[in-house]
Design a protein around this motif. Structure first.
Motif, PDB file in Angstrom:
ATOM      1  N   LEU A  24       0.867  -1.177   0.000  1.00  0.00           N
ATOM      2  CA  LEU A  24       0.000   0.000   0.000  1.00  0.00           C
ATOM      3  C   LEU A  24       0.903   1.226   0.000  1.00  0.00           C
ATOM      4  O   LEU A  24       1.815   1.343   0.821  1.00  0.00           O
ATOM      5  N   TYR A  25       0.633   2.138  -0.925  1.00  0.00           N
ATOM      6  CA  TYR A  25       1.421   3.361  -1.030  1.00  0.00           C
ATOM      7  C   TYR A  25       0.483   4.560  -0.918  1.00  0.00           C
ATOM      8  O   TYR A  25      -0.530   4.623  -1.625  1.00  0.00           O
ATOM      9  N   GLN A  26       0.786   5.476  -0.037  1.00  0.00           N
ATOM     10  CA  GLN A  26       0.022   6.701   0.203  1.00  0.00           C
ATOM     11  C   GLN A  26      -1.429   6.434   0.601  1.00  0.00           C
ATOM     12  O   GLN A  26      -2.287   7.281   0.422  1.00  0.00           O
ATOM     13  N   GLY A  27      -1.727   5.253   1.078  1.00  0.00           N
ATOM     14  CA  GLY A  27      -3.050   4.949   1.597  1.00  0.00           C
ATOM     15  C   GLY A  27      -4.094   4.560   0.575  1.00  0.00           C
ATOM     16  O   GLY A  27      -5.124   4.002   0.926  1.00  0.00           O
ATOM     17  N   ASN A  28      -3.829   4.821  -0.716  1.00  0.00           N
ATOM     18  CA  ASN A  28      -4.858   4.530  -1.719  1.00  0.00           C
ATOM     19  C   ASN A  28      -4.330   3.897  -3.007  1.00  0.00           C
ATOM     20  O   ASN A  28      -5.084   3.721  -3.957  1.00  0.00           O
ATOM     21  N   ASN A  29      -3.068   3.554  -3.039  1.00  0.00           N
ATOM     22  CA  ASN A  29      -2.475   2.896  -4.205  1.00  0.00           C
ATOM     23  C   ASN A  29      -1.949   1.518  -3.809  1.00  0.00           C
ATOM     24  O   ASN A  29      -1.315   1.375  -2.771  1.00  0.00           O
ATOM     25  N   ILE A  30      -2.220   0.539  -4.653  1.00  0.00           N
ATOM     26  CA  ILE A  30      -1.664  -0.798  -4.445  1.00  0.00           C
ATOM     27  C   ILE A  30      -0.577  -1.016  -5.492  1.00  0.00           C
ATOM     28  O   ILE A  30      -0.799  -0.817  -6.689  1.00  0.00           O
ATOM     29  N   CYS A  31       0.599  -1.430  -5.013  1.00  0.00           N
ATOM     30  CA  CYS A  31       1.747  -1.691  -5.873  1.00  0.00           C
ATOM     31  C   CYS A  31       2.013  -3.194  -5.896  1.00  0.00           C
ATOM     32  O   CYS A  31       2.069  -3.833  -4.841  1.00  0.00           O
ATOM     33  N   LEU A  32       2.197  -3.725  -7.082  1.00  0.00           N
ATOM     34  CA  LEU A  32       2.561  -5.130  -7.274  1.00  0.00           C
ATOM     35  C   LEU A  32       4.005  -5.143  -7.765  1.00  0.00           C
ATOM     36  O   LEU A  32       4.297  -4.694  -8.875  1.00  0.00           O
ATOM     37  N   TYR A  33       4.899  -5.641  -6.933  1.00  0.00           N
ATOM     38  CA  TYR A  33       6.327  -5.552  -7.231  1.00  0.00           C
ATOM     39  C   TYR A  33       6.819  -6.741  -8.042  1.00  0.00           C
ATOM     40  O   TYR A  33       6.523  -7.889  -7.732  1.00  0.00           O
ATOM     41  N   TYR A  34       7.617  -6.426  -9.074  1.00  0.00           N
ATOM     42  CA  TYR A  34       8.336  -7.440  -9.829  1.00  0.00           C
ATOM     43  C   TYR A  34       9.839  -7.176  -9.755  1.00  0.00           C
ATOM     44  O   TYR A  34      10.628  -7.851 -10.399  1.00  0.00           O
ATOM     45  N   GLY A  35      10.234  -6.205  -8.937  1.00  0.00           N
ATOM     46  CA  GLY A  35      11.635  -5.873  -8.702  1.00  0.00           C
ATOM     47  C   GLY A  35      11.801  -5.383  -7.279  1.00  0.00           C
ATOM     48  O   GLY A  35      10.943  -5.610  -6.431  1.00  0.00           O
ATOM     49  N   THR A  36      12.911  -4.695  -7.008  1.00  0.00           N
ATOM     50  CA  THR A  36      13.175  -4.228  -5.651  1.00  0.00           C
ATOM     51  C   THR A  36      13.156  -2.706  -5.577  1.00  0.00           C
ATOM     52  O   THR A  36      13.428  -2.012  -6.557  1.00  0.00           O
ATOM     53  N   ASN A  37      12.844  -2.229  -4.377  1.00  0.00           N
ATOM     54  CA  ASN A  37      12.825  -0.803  -4.095  1.00  0.00           C
ATOM     55  C   ASN A  37      12.861  -0.641  -2.579  1.00  0.00           C
ATOM     56  O   ASN A  37      12.312  -1.466  -1.861  1.00  0.00           O
ATOM     57  N   SER A  38      13.477   0.416  -2.093  1.00  0.00           N
ATOM     58  CA  SER A  38      13.485   0.710  -0.660  1.00  0.00           C
ATOM     59  C   SER A  38      12.782   2.035  -0.420  1.00  0.00           C
ATOM     60  O   SER A  38      13.117   3.040  -1.057  1.00  0.00           O
ATOM     61  N   TYR A  39      11.811   2.011   0.483  1.00  0.00           N
ATOM     62  CA  TYR A  39      11.060   3.217   0.813  1.00  0.00           C
ATOM     63  C   TYR A  39      10.201   2.934   2.038  1.00  0.00           C
ATOM     64  O   TYR A  39      10.208   1.824   2.564  1.00  0.00           O
ATOM     65  N   THR A  40       9.427   3.907   2.457  1.00  0.00           N
ATOM     66  CA  THR A  40       8.516   3.742   3.581  1.00  0.00           C
ATOM     67  C   THR A  40       7.134   3.397   3.036  1.00  0.00           C
ATOM     68  O   THR A  40       6.498   4.230   2.392  1.00  0.00           O
TER      69      THR A  40
END
Length: 174
Positions: free
Chosen positions: A125-141
């Motif tokens: 969940l990103y910013q409370g209203n977006n769903i991200c489906l990861y196929y790679g890597t990323n670092s964040y909150t």
């Protein structure tokens, strides 16, 4: 003068009642979840943990490929499950940064952000209203929703049409 006072009183009542309408922001979605779990606890006279643990997975369908997601345990997931008990969520996801498909789900969920380094298969969940489906890597909150298990990075890239524009995603409980 009496008519003016009555008119002002009526206007004040309208203003006061206007604030009592339906609101689907983060707090109200979470409040609905809390009220539902508390009422089921008091009706059953037992522990609401049993009802919360009943849903341990959800499904993401992308172009007729149905992927099982093992759910995390947090208030974001609980609120999402409550929404999914009523309706599936369908949204458009697009590539971002060469490591994810992201799209707005049309609902605001409570955030449980923490520093995360994502891996292929993470559902975030990103910013409370977006769903991200990861196929790679990323670092964040971010807020962790769950994990798609059983696929290699290459298989996930293929299933999510990585780098090929937008896809239609449906999230469901079955």
């Amino acid at each position: 003068m009496k008519k003016l006072i009555l008119l002002l009183a009526a206007c004040m009542c309208l203003v006061l009642f206007a604030g009592c309408g339906n609101n689907t922001d983060t707090e109200s979605v979470y409040s609905l979840y809390v009220a539902d779990s508390q009422s089921s606890e008091s009706v059953a006279g037992g522990n609401s943990e049993e009802s919360e643990s009943e849903v341990s997975a959800m499904y993401i369908t992308v172009n007729s490929n149905k992927l099982e997601v093992e759910l995390a345990q947090n208030t974001s997931v609980k609120a999402l499950v409550e929404i999914l008990k009523q309706n599936d969520i369908t949204y458009t996801a697009t590539d971002y940064g060469g490591f994810e498909k992201v799209g707005n789900i049309g609902y605001s969920l409570p955030k449980n952000d923490e520093q995360i380094t994502t891996q292929a298969g993470d559902v975030i969940l990103y910013q409370g209203n977006n769903i991200c489906l990861y196929y790679g890597t990323n670092s964040y909150t971010f807020t962790r929703i769950g994990k798609i298990n059983g696929y290699t990075d290459a298989q996930l890239k293929e299933l999510l049409f990585a780098g090929s524009g937008s896809v239609t995603v449906t999230i469901s409980l079955n």
